[in-house]
Design a protein around this motif. Sequence first.
Motif, PDB file in Angstrom:
ATOM      1  N   SER A 117       0.829  -1.202   0.000  1.00 48.07           N
ATOM      2  CA  SER A 117       0.000   0.000   0.000  1.00 48.07           C
ATOM      3  C   SER A 117       0.869   1.260   0.000  1.00 48.07           C
ATOM      4  CB  SER A 117      -0.896  -0.040   1.240  1.00 48.07           C
ATOM      5  OG  SER A 117      -1.642   1.140   1.325  1.00 48.07           O
ATOM      6  N   TYR A 143      -1.335  -1.166 -10.008  1.00 45.00           N
ATOM      7  CA  TYR A 143      -2.786  -1.291  -9.845  1.00 45.00           C
ATOM      8  C   TYR A 143      -3.443  -2.200 -10.865  1.00 45.00           C
ATOM      9  CZ  TYR A 143      -2.372   1.953  -6.046  1.00 45.00           C
ATOM     10  OH  TYR A 143      -2.034   2.508  -4.849  1.00 45.00           O
ATOM     11  N   ASP A 166      -3.924  -5.202  -8.942  1.00 43.16           N
ATOM     12  CA  ASP A 166      -4.599  -5.037  -7.656  1.00 43.16           C
ATOM     13  C   ASP A 166      -6.063  -5.478  -7.826  1.00 43.16           C
ATOM     14  OD1 ASP A 166      -6.062  -3.977  -5.475  1.00 43.16           O
ATOM     15  OD2 ASP A 166      -4.573  -2.393  -5.186  1.00 43.16           O
TER      16      ASP A 166
END
Lengths: 184, 184, 184, 184
Positions: free
Chosen positions: B52, B95, B98
Amino acid sequence: MLALLGSSRKEGNSEHLAKKALADIDYTSIYLRDYQINPILDKRHDAEGFTSVNDDYERLLEAFLAHDIIVFATPLYWFGMSGQMKNFFDRWSQYMRDSRYNFKGEIPKKSAYTIVTGNSPDPKISALPLIQQFHYIFDYIGMEFADYIIGQANQPGDIANDSFAIQKAELWNQKFKKNLNSTR
Amino acid sequence: MLALLGSSRKEGNSEHLAKKALADIDYTSIYLRDYQINPILDKRHDAEGFTSVNDDYERLLEAFLAHDIIVFATPLYWFGMSGQMKNFFDRWSQYMRDSRYNFKGEIPKKSAYTIVTGNSPDPKISALPLIQQFHYIFDYIGMEFADYIIGQANQPGDIANDSFAIQKAELWNQKFKKNLNSTR
Amino acid sequence: MLALLGSSRKEGNSEHLAKKALADIDYTSIYLRDYQINPILDKRHDAEGFTSVNDDYERLLEAFLAHDIIVFATPLYWFGMSGQMKNFFDRWSQYMRDSRYNFKGEIPKKSAYTIVTGNSPDPKISALPLIQQFHYIFDYIGMEFADYIIGQANQPGDIANDSFAIQKAELWNQKFKKNLNSTR
Amino acid sequence: MLALLGSSRKEGNSEHLAKKALADIDYTSIYLRDYQINPILDKRHDAEGFTSVNDDYERLLEAFLAHDIIVFATPLYWFGMSGQMKNFFDRWSQYMRDSRYNFKGEIPKKSAYTIVTGNSPDPKISALPLIQQFHYIFDYIGMEFADYIIGQANQPGDIANDSFAIQKAELWNQKFKKNLNSTR
């Protein structure tokens, strides 16, 4: 000699080629990821001009200005140099106008060598826009763009299998050593 | 529709063209300079994977994913997109992997329009490596690269004198309006 | 003004754009396909130098040297200019060294406009290497490369559907007429 | 293996590199300058289609189709391949539609290696549009673009001083020999 390493990973493939090129030579390594480099705020057209920035850039710039041969090594991130390295160049716009530094006087003495590593599609083709961008950058400021290596690798360490890239790094190394000996 | 504005200056020339292209249309503007976007830390090959990041990127990404037509506008900084915009793309590497985001599912629905402004040497030539880079980026992820405008301007406001660039932005505007009407 | 038409087809799409750009202007058209243009025989390094060639090239060259604004129009053949047009440029290597012609004196007065039409993959991207080649050509001899149009078309006549290309040709036309009026 | 030599000069620098790459290998050499290759007449959109051409092209094409590894060697003429070589490619448009030849069936078995030599400005940069054009050509027809060499030379014989280019040709040579041995 200075190696400016643009990868966000340690021990990556572009760094591996840079080390090959500079083996057995006394040189300075800078890992851009270890420095805070803010993006440029373009104030060329503001009345007050550029203002002081609270980050690590000036230390980087001083190292850059203190060396004559610079090896710029970056992985191909989205078909360009890493954002870390891009911010390094973008900030030139501020410091080439900063009277504390003799930017425009130092640049013509310098030579640039660039190393780019990518994977797929074949970086021998897909990295060419980046090579052209490097050409425009160095041509614009009057710095010699001596040569470039494009290596192909995916996993860490894979670059060892790109025999053309490895061999070109070794040729650079021979040339660097020869030049160092002749200038002593 | 979304305008992603990469300039570090407000009211710059690339922004001017984006506004022309989107005049009288309901759209979202994002000034990348107003967001903290950290450079990518490439952990694709780490055992624990990406971690993160404490910055504003996820808000940006959500806006990007929520729109189907994206106008990327950037001045030509050192013959590439701005570092701010480069970091926007570089972070995709995290991402797209993700699972909280349906990145690979959303991308094929999107169309990219890019606006680049520069001054000297003539950006109609010197911006072409950047246009080629945009092509590789959008082609790689399967997003349509609909069209691009290259404008020439130096001082703020100069773009108003580049009649070809202005006119092309107006043609985009007509096309956007027509498409919006036909899909209602 | 001179239109040098490189297509091997009459009434093709690149010719259509050239006619749009030159509408209502007094200009000379040359269809390269109607001339015998031999490939260059490079004798720069031969003791006797270049020798006379029995083809139509000198007539073409005289027309080229007699005009100040040249519109080079070519379809994208295999991602380059047509072979007919390439031979036109290649032969410059002979005639720029021919004392009967004031090649190097005339060139700096000239401006080049290029028109390229292609189909698939999207010529807005795939024609960019050709645009870059034109840039290098004109830069090398010191001739202004004023602008270019890239049009997309497949079947004869299709170019009428590329509204951006058509509109840019019309903008050139307005500019040409304005300049002609101001120099009278 | 086949060397397609595009220079208009015998014993030129691009030919020198091709000979290095193919040293001690059984291969066919074709000097394009020794053949009459007419420019393409594009009749794709004519009712009657393409018509027979009275030149040497079919002999060339047959040699091309009969080999699996093709080394295309050309000097950089006006920042592109020679007109002789361009006409070789342009005529593909006719013969890929000629049922006497299994063009589309043979192409996927082939690999292309290209050699380009130039002088000034530095061909490591100024030849990149040509390398990109070769990429588009081979990608379009589905032929592997294995690798390229860009050499710098001016006078005949100068290429011997470009140690990187020479060494890369020698690496190709080692690879070619190894592959030939492994397929026997």
